[in-house]
Design a protein around this motif. Structure first.
Motif, PDB file in Angstrom:
ATOM      1  N   THR A   6       0.836  -1.197   0.000  1.00  0.00           N
ATOM      2  CA  THR A   6       0.000   0.000   0.000  1.00  0.00           C
ATOM      3  C   THR A   6       0.871   1.248   0.000  1.00  0.00           C
ATOM      4  OG1 THR A   6      -0.147   0.072   2.416  1.00  0.00           O
ATOM      5  CG2 THR A   6      -1.858  -1.173   1.249  1.00  0.00           C
ATOM      6  N   ASP A   7       0.254   2.378  -0.300  1.00  0.00           N
ATOM      7  CA  ASP A   7       0.979   3.646  -0.338  1.00  0.00           C
ATOM      8  C   ASP A   7       1.167   4.242   1.051  1.00  0.00           C
ATOM      9  OD1 ASP A   7      -1.744   4.295   0.006  1.00  0.00           O
ATOM     10  OD2 ASP A   7      -1.503   6.217  -1.010  1.00  0.00           O
ATOM     11  N   ARG A   8       0.639   3.595   2.080  1.00  0.00           N
ATOM     12  CA  ARG A   8       0.756   4.098   3.449  1.00  0.00           C
ATOM     13  C   ARG A   8       0.669   2.939   4.426  1.00  0.00           C
ATOM     14  NH1 ARG A   8      -4.001   7.827   4.645  1.00  0.00           N
ATOM     15  NH2 ARG A   8      -3.168   8.962   2.877  1.00  0.00           N
ATOM     16  N   ILE A   9       1.137   3.174   5.646  1.00  0.00           N
ATOM     17  CA  ILE A   9       1.044   2.130   6.666  1.00  0.00           C
ATOM     18  C   ILE A   9      -0.050   2.435   7.682  1.00  0.00           C
ATOM     19  CG2 ILE A   9       3.423   1.355   6.436  1.00  0.00           C
ATOM     20  CD1 ILE A   9       4.075   2.982   8.968  1.00  0.00           C
ATOM     21  N   SER A  10      -0.637   3.632   7.605  1.00  0.00           N
ATOM     22  CA  SER A  10      -1.678   4.016   8.522  1.00  0.00           C
ATOM     23  C   SER A  10      -2.671   4.920   7.801  1.00  0.00           C
ATOM     24  CB  SER A  10      -1.067   4.760   9.718  1.00  0.00           C
ATOM     25  OG  SER A  10      -2.048   5.107  10.659  1.00  0.00           O
ATOM     26  N   ALA A  11      -3.952   4.808   8.167  1.00  0.00           N
ATOM     27  CA  ALA A  11      -4.982   5.644   7.560  1.00  0.00           C
ATOM     28  C   ALA A  11      -6.136   5.811   8.543  1.00  0.00           C
ATOM     29  CB  ALA A  11      -5.487   5.019   6.262  1.00  0.00           C
ATOM     30  N   ARG A  12      -6.859   6.902   8.377  1.00  0.00           N
ATOM     31  CA  ARG A  12      -8.012   7.222   9.222  1.00  0.00           C
ATOM     32  C   ARG A  12      -9.304   6.998   8.436  1.00  0.00           C
ATOM     33  NH1 ARG A  12      -6.806  10.290  13.745  1.00  0.00           N
ATOM     34  NH2 ARG A  12      -4.664  11.015  13.869  1.00  0.00           N
ATOM     35  N   PRO A  13     -10.424   6.851   9.140  1.00  0.00           N
ATOM     36  CA  PRO A  13     -11.702   6.708   8.445  1.00  0.00           C
ATOM     37  C   PRO A  13     -11.918   7.828   7.416  1.00  0.00           C
ATOM     38  CG  PRO A  13     -11.985   6.268  10.771  1.00  0.00           C
ATOM     39  CD  PRO A  13     -10.584   6.781  10.597  1.00  0.00           C
ATOM     40  N   GLY A  14     -12.388   7.421   6.249  1.00  0.00           N
ATOM     41  CA  GLY A  14     -12.632   8.370   5.167  1.00  0.00           C
ATOM     42  C   GLY A  14     -11.447   8.584   4.246  1.00  0.00           C
ATOM     43  N   GLU A  15     -10.253   8.146   4.643  1.00  0.00           N
ATOM     44  CA  GLU A  15      -9.070   8.312   3.802  1.00  0.00           C
ATOM     45  C   GLU A  15      -8.974   7.171   2.787  1.00  0.00           C
ATOM     46  OE1 GLU A  15      -6.073  10.902   6.578  1.00  0.00           O
ATOM     47  OE2 GLU A  15      -5.783   8.735   6.580  1.00  0.00           O
ATOM     48  N   THR A  16      -8.334   7.455   1.672  1.00  0.00           N
ATOM     49  CA  THR A  16      -8.165   6.479   0.605  1.00  0.00           C
ATOM     50  C   THR A  16      -6.784   5.839   0.680  1.00  0.00           C
ATOM     51  OG1 THR A  16      -9.689   7.681  -0.811  1.00  0.00           O
ATOM     52  CG2 THR A  16      -8.163   6.179  -1.900  1.00  0.00           C
ATOM     53  N   PHE A  72      -9.050   1.785  -2.093  1.00  0.00           N
ATOM     54  CA  PHE A  72     -10.254   1.644  -1.277  1.00  0.00           C
ATOM     55  C   PHE A  72     -10.254   2.748  -0.227  1.00  0.00           C
ATOM     56  CE2 PHE A  72      -6.994  -0.892   0.772  1.00  0.00           C
ATOM     57  CZ  PHE A  72      -7.150  -0.621   2.125  1.00  0.00           C
ATOM     58  N   THR A  73     -11.430   3.003   0.316  1.00  0.00           N
ATOM     59  CA  THR A  73     -11.585   4.042   1.329  1.00  0.00           C
ATOM     60  C   THR A  73     -11.866   3.385   2.675  1.00  0.00           C
ATOM     61  OG1 THR A  73     -12.431   5.568  -0.316  1.00  0.00           O
ATOM     62  CG2 THR A  73     -12.900   6.101   1.986  1.00  0.00           C
ATOM     63  N   GLU A  76     -16.003   4.552   7.785  1.00  0.00           N
ATOM     64  CA  GLU A  76     -16.194   5.388   8.979  1.00  0.00           C
ATOM     65  C   GLU A  76     -16.416   4.542  10.231  1.00  0.00           C
ATOM     66  OE1 GLU A  76     -15.806   8.642   9.176  1.00  0.00           O
ATOM     67  OE2 GLU A  76     -15.552   8.971   7.018  1.00  0.00           O
ATOM     68  N   ASP A  77     -16.908   3.306  10.063  1.00  0.00           N
ATOM     69  CA  ASP A  77     -17.208   2.442  11.202  1.00  0.00           C
ATOM     70  C   ASP A  77     -16.122   1.406  11.487  1.00  0.00           C
ATOM     71  OD1 ASP A  77     -17.708   1.073   8.845  1.00  0.00           O
ATOM     72  OD2 ASP A  77     -19.454   0.016   9.630  1.00  0.00           O
ATOM     73  N   TRP A  78     -14.991   1.456  10.751  1.00  0.00           N
ATOM     74  CA  TRP A  78     -13.929   0.484  10.987  1.00  0.00           C
ATOM     75  C   TRP A  78     -13.219   0.802  12.299  1.00  0.00           C
ATOM     76  CZ3 TRP A  78     -10.938  -0.409   5.753  1.00  0.00           C
ATOM     77  CH2 TRP A  78     -11.851  -0.858   4.793  1.00  0.00           C
ATOM     78  N   GLU A  79     -12.987  -0.235  13.091  1.00  0.00           N
ATOM     79  CA  GLU A  79     -12.277  -0.064  14.355  1.00  0.00           C
ATOM     80  C   GLU A  79     -10.784   0.159  14.103  1.00  0.00           C
ATOM     81  OE1 GLU A  79     -13.120  -2.751  17.620  1.00  0.00           O
ATOM     82  OE2 GLU A  79     -14.776  -3.570  16.445  1.00  0.00           O
ATOM     83  N   THR A  80     -10.135   0.848  15.037  1.00  0.00           N
ATOM     84  CA  THR A  80      -8.689   0.986  14.941  1.00  0.00           C
ATOM     85  C   THR A  80      -8.070  -0.381  15.151  1.00  0.00           C
ATOM     86  OG1 THR A  80      -8.483   1.477  17.301  1.00  0.00           O
ATOM     87  CG2 THR A  80      -8.705   3.358  15.808  1.00  0.00           C
ATOM     88  N   GLY A  81      -6.872  -0.572  14.651  1.00  0.00           N
ATOM     89  CA  GLY A  81      -6.204  -1.845  14.834  1.00  0.00           C
ATOM     90  C   GLY A  81      -5.324  -2.201  13.660  1.00  0.00           C
TER      91      GLY A  81
END
Length: 94
Positions: A6-16, A72-73, A76-81
């Protein structure tokens, strides 16, 4: 070889999140996104066409430079982890 990153190792809800991938069979691949915790929970499933791309000799220092196969995005309801992506090609290789 079948592989992705992936292009990142961390992402927040709503981010692609963009997936870069290669598949020697050069066809459609399925991607299952799972959250790893006390239990393994499937949170998304999608598929993209993936080409066969070479891995540069210096990939460990500069990356592979593979094109974006899909994105993928984060829900909003995905838990952290911790999440993992399981990639499978049309021949069944993972």
């Amino acid at each position: 070889m079948i592989a992705c990153y992936t292009d990142r190792i961390s992402a927040r809800p709503g981010e692609t999140v963009k997936i870069h991938a290669t598949d020697e069979a050069a066809g459609s691949c399925s991607f299952v996104l799972e959250r790893i915790g006390l239990n393994i929970e499937k949170v998304a499933e999608f598929s993209f066409p993936v080409g066969d791309h070479p891995t540069p000799d210096n990939a460990d220092m500069y990356g592979c430079g593979w094109p974006v196969a899909g994105e993928f995005t984060i829900g909003e309801d995905w838990e952290t982890g911790y999440y993992r992506i399981l990639m499978t090609n049309s021949a069944g290789a993972t």
